[in-house]
Design a protein around this motif. Structure first.
Motif, PDB file in Angstrom:
ATOM      1  N   ILE A   1     -21.392  19.626 -23.192  1.00 25.16           N
ATOM      2  CA  ILE A   1     -20.733  18.368 -22.836  1.00 25.16           C
ATOM      3  C   ILE A   1     -19.304  18.630 -22.367  1.00 25.16           C
ATOM      4  O   ILE A   1     -18.842  18.058 -21.373  1.00 25.16           O
ATOM      5  N   ILE A   2     -18.599  19.506 -23.090  1.00 21.27           N
ATOM      6  CA  ILE A   2     -17.234  19.851 -22.687  1.00 21.27           C
ATOM      7  C   ILE A   2     -17.239  20.515 -21.317  1.00 21.27           C
ATOM      8  O   ILE A   2     -16.382  20.239 -20.473  1.00 21.27           O
ATOM      9  N   THR A   3     -18.221  21.385 -21.072  1.00 22.58           N
ATOM     10  CA  THR A   3     -18.328  22.050 -19.772  1.00 22.58           C
ATOM     11  C   THR A   3     -18.538  21.041 -18.654  1.00 22.58           C
ATOM     12  O   THR A   3     -17.873  21.106 -17.608  1.00 22.58           O
ATOM     13  N   VAL A   4     -19.445  20.113 -18.855  1.00 24.69           N
ATOM     14  CA  VAL A   4     -19.736  19.094 -17.847  1.00 24.69           C
ATOM     15  C   VAL A   4     -18.507  18.229 -17.579  1.00 24.69           C
ATOM     16  O   VAL A   4     -18.184  17.908 -16.429  1.00 24.69           O
ATOM     17  N   ALA A   5     -17.798  17.854 -18.645  1.00 24.71           N
ATOM     18  CA  ALA A   5     -16.633  16.985 -18.491  1.00 24.71           C
ATOM     19  C   ALA A   5     -15.472  17.705 -17.817  1.00 24.71           C
ATOM     20  O   ALA A   5     -14.780  17.129 -16.969  1.00 24.71           O
ATOM     21  N   ALA A   6     -15.259  18.965 -18.184  1.00 22.21           N
ATOM     22  CA  ALA A   6     -14.073  19.676 -17.710  1.00 22.21           C
ATOM     23  C   ALA A   6     -14.253  20.302 -16.329  1.00 22.21           C
ATOM     24  O   ALA A   6     -13.283  20.453 -15.587  1.00 22.21           O
ATOM     25  N   SER A   7     -15.487  20.664 -15.958  1.00 18.40           N
ATOM     26  CA  SER A   7     -15.687  21.411 -14.716  1.00 18.40           C
ATOM     27  C   SER A   7     -15.910  20.515 -13.502  1.00 18.40           C
ATOM     28  O   SER A   7     -15.534  20.865 -12.384  1.00 18.40           O
ATOM     29  N   GLY A   8     -16.558  19.373 -13.691  1.00 16.01           N
ATOM     30  CA  GLY A   8     -16.822  18.491 -12.553  1.00 16.01           C
ATOM     31  C   GLY A   8     -18.065  18.842 -11.773  1.00 16.01           C
ATOM     32  O   GLY A   8     -18.514  18.072 -10.922  1.00 16.01           O
ATOM     33  N   SER A   9     -18.659  20.008 -12.021  1.00 12.36           N
ATOM     34  CA  SER A   9     -19.915  20.400 -11.364  1.00 12.36           C
ATOM     35  C   SER A   9     -20.580  21.481 -12.209  1.00 12.36           C
ATOM     36  O   SER A   9     -19.898  22.266 -12.872  1.00 12.36           O
ATOM     37  N   VAL A  10     -21.898  21.520 -12.200  1.00  7.67           N
ATOM     38  CA  VAL A  10     -22.637  22.537 -12.947  1.00  7.67           C
ATOM     39  C   VAL A  10     -23.806  23.027 -12.108  1.00  7.67           C
ATOM     40  O   VAL A  10     -24.337  22.305 -11.269  1.00  7.67           O
ATOM     41  N   ASN A  11     -24.179  24.280 -12.355  1.00  6.02           N
ATOM     42  CA  ASN A  11     -25.353  24.845 -11.683  1.00  6.02           C
ATOM     43  C   ASN A  11     -26.090  25.756 -12.655  1.00  6.02           C
ATOM     44  O   ASN A  11     -25.704  25.875 -13.823  1.00  6.02           O
ATOM     45  N   SER A  12     -27.130  26.410 -12.166  1.00  2.91           N
ATOM     46  CA  SER A  12     -28.002  27.194 -13.049  1.00  2.91           C
ATOM     47  C   SER A  12     -27.352  28.466 -13.567  1.00  2.91           C
ATOM     48  O   SER A  12     -27.938  29.150 -14.406  1.00  2.91           O
ATOM     49  N   SER A  13     -26.156  28.816 -13.083  1.00  3.11           N
ATOM     50  CA  SER A  13     -25.480  30.009 -13.597  1.00  3.11           C
ATOM     51  C   SER A  13     -24.586  29.705 -14.793  1.00  3.11           C
ATOM     52  O   SER A  13     -24.037  30.624 -15.410  1.00  3.11           O
ATOM     53  N   ILE A  14     -24.433  28.427 -15.128  1.00  4.61           N
ATOM     54  CA  ILE A  14     -23.597  28.048 -16.262  1.00  4.61           C
ATOM     55  C   ILE A  14     -24.127  28.700 -17.539  1.00  4.61           C
ATOM     56  O   ILE A  14     -25.311  28.632 -17.843  1.00  4.61           O
ATOM     57  N   GLY A  15     -23.244  29.330 -18.279  1.00  4.59           N
ATOM     58  CA  GLY A  15     -23.617  29.944 -19.554  1.00  4.59           C
ATOM     59  C   GLY A  15     -23.861  31.431 -19.476  1.00  4.59           C
ATOM     60  O   GLY A  15     -23.934  32.095 -20.516  1.00  4.59           O
ATOM     61  N   ASP A  16     -23.972  31.989 -18.269  1.00  8.82           N
ATOM     62  CA  ASP A  16     -24.275  33.414 -18.143  1.00  8.82           C
ATOM     63  C   ASP A  16     -23.176  34.300 -18.724  1.00  8.82           C
ATOM     64  O   ASP A  16     -23.446  35.427 -19.149  1.00  8.82           O
ATOM     65  N   ASP A  17     -21.940  33.823 -18.715  1.00  3.75           N
ATOM     66  CA  ASP A  17     -20.817  34.641 -19.162  1.00  3.75           C
ATOM     67  C   ASP A  17     -20.352  34.297 -20.582  1.00  3.75           C
ATOM     68  O   ASP A  17     -19.257  34.685 -20.992  1.00  3.75           O
ATOM     69  N   LEU A  18     -21.181  33.602 -21.342  1.00  5.47           N
ATOM     70  CA  LEU A  18     -20.755  33.141 -22.662  1.00  5.47           C
ATOM     71  C   LEU A  18     -21.271  33.993 -23.822  1.00  5.47           C
ATOM     72  O   LEU A  18     -20.806  33.825 -24.950  1.00  5.47           O
ATOM     73  N   LEU A  19     -22.201  34.893 -23.577  1.00  6.77           N
ATOM     74  CA  LEU A  19     -22.797  35.637 -24.685  1.00  6.77           C
ATOM     75  C   LEU A  19     -21.779  36.543 -25.373  1.00  6.77           C
ATOM     76  O   LEU A  19     -21.645  36.523 -26.602  1.00  6.77           O
ATOM     77  N   LEU A  20     -21.051  37.358 -24.587  1.00  5.90           N
ATOM     78  CA  LEU A  20     -20.053  38.247 -25.195  1.00  5.90           C
ATOM     79  C   LEU A  20     -18.954  37.462 -25.909  1.00  5.90           C
ATOM     80  O   LEU A  20     -18.623  37.780 -27.066  1.00  5.90           O
ATOM     81  N   PRO A  21     -18.357  36.435 -25.291  1.00  8.15           N
ATOM     82  CA  PRO A  21     -17.344  35.658 -26.020  1.00  8.15           C
ATOM     83  C   PRO A  21     -17.878  35.012 -27.298  1.00  8.15           C
ATOM     84  O   PRO A  21     -17.128  34.848 -28.263  1.00  8.15           O
TER      85      PRO A  21
END
Length: 321
Positions: free
Chosen positions: A229-249
């Motif tokens: 929800i925070i991602t959707v609100a803060a970014s203004g656009s989403v696609n199928s690559s969202i979340g790919d860079d979150l595993l290490l963090p």
């Protein structure tokens, strides 16, 4: 405050992290010629710190029982895509999309927990499999296309600030406080820690380890929905690559923050401070054009060092006891 209490506080990992965070922030501010302190830069810094905090907490609640959730990044992306799809293609209002994202995240987390309980397969393997499934589902929502132009009200919230602090960052702090209360003040939270500390002793005390596993994974999925929800609100656009860079963090924040991989120990404050440090490294990379691979190397090395330090600390504690 007594000297003994002061020494105890100074010896806690959170105190060291707080000093490192303050020193790193001052150093980066000086290196950027004060540019880091401008209102726009500070606002962006804290706005994009919200998701790392939540995603770190999402991983932390599973680490509390001595397991891992490899699907948190992919699940955050799926929930983001579902929320955007509900607003654009289904024509539903933003509150319904928010509830939908939370429901998908919580349901996926419960499925992870139930699979671990009924198959008796380690959570690492189960969530590795569900991560792959979720990635396919995430792509299936809208393919490679981007969702944008959804609820202006939701996007306004993502850009809004209160006393100079982004609303999404304040939401992340509120969620962190609730997670802290959950572990410190509720029976379910203490049962999760008991299961992670010693499943055998927890079972003898009447704690259902299976229930703890399901609760931990369900809460992890719910927090992934919050991050979406925070991602959707803060970014203004989403696609199928969202979340790919979150595993290490997701692992870096709790592990650097002092959470034990073997379970039984959590630190909400440490997780938030570690997320702050990782965010500082990201800003440093952007400011000075450092190759992202070097940043991954640095963060990975710090995580490995934190794991080794935690292992050594546990062995010393066992010998002293």
């Amino acid at each position: 405050m007594s000297a003994s209490r002061t020494s105890v506080i100074a010896g806690r990992p959170e105190f060291t992290l707080a000093l490192l965070a303050a020193a790193g922030f001052v150093a980066l501010s000086v290196a950027t010629g004060g540019g880091m302190l401008s209102s726009g830069t500070l606002g962006a810094f804290f706005r994009f710190l919200a998701v790392p905090i939540i995603i770190g907490l999402s991983q932390m609640v599973v680490l509390a029982i001595g397991q891992m959730n490899l699907s948190v990044g992919a699940l955050t992306g799926l929930c983001s895509m579902v929320a955007a799809w509900m607003m654009i293609d289904a024509g539903l209002p933003a509150p319904m999309a928010v509830l939908g994202a939370l429901a998908v995240g919580g349901a996926a987390g419960l499925v992870n927990g139930l699979l671990v309980v009924f198959t008796r397969i380690n959570g690492f393997i189960v969530t590795l499999a569900t991560m792959t499934i979720i990635e396919g589902l995430r792509y299936g929502v809208n393919g490679p296309d981007t969702f944008q132009g959804y609820s202006p009200g939701l996007r306004d919230i993502g850009r809004a600030s209160v006393l100079g602090l982004p609303v999404v960052f304040l939401v992340a702090l509120a969620v962190a406080a609730l997670v802290g209360v959950f572990f410190a003040r509720t029976v379910a939270g203490r049962q999760l820690l008991a299961t992670g500390g010693s499943p055998f002793a927890a079972r003898l005390s009447g704690v259902s380890n299976d229930r703890s596993i399901i609760v931990a994974h369900g809460l992890s999925g719910l927090l992934a929905g919050v991050a979406a929800i925070i991602t959707v609100a803060a970014s203004g656009s989403v696609n199928s690559s969202i979340g790919d860079d979150l595993l290490l963090p997701s692992f870096a924040a709790p592990i650097i923050g002092g959470v034990a991989l073997t379970g039984g120990v959590v630190s909400v404050v440490g997780t938030c401070l570690a997320a702050f440090l990782v965010r500082l490294v990201d800003v440093m990379q952007a400011q000075f054009g450092i190759n992202p691979r070097w940043i991954d190397l640095i963060v990975g090395a710090v995580v490995l060092g934190a794991v080794l330090l935690g292992t050594v600390r546990q062995r010393l504690l066992r010998r002293s006891s």
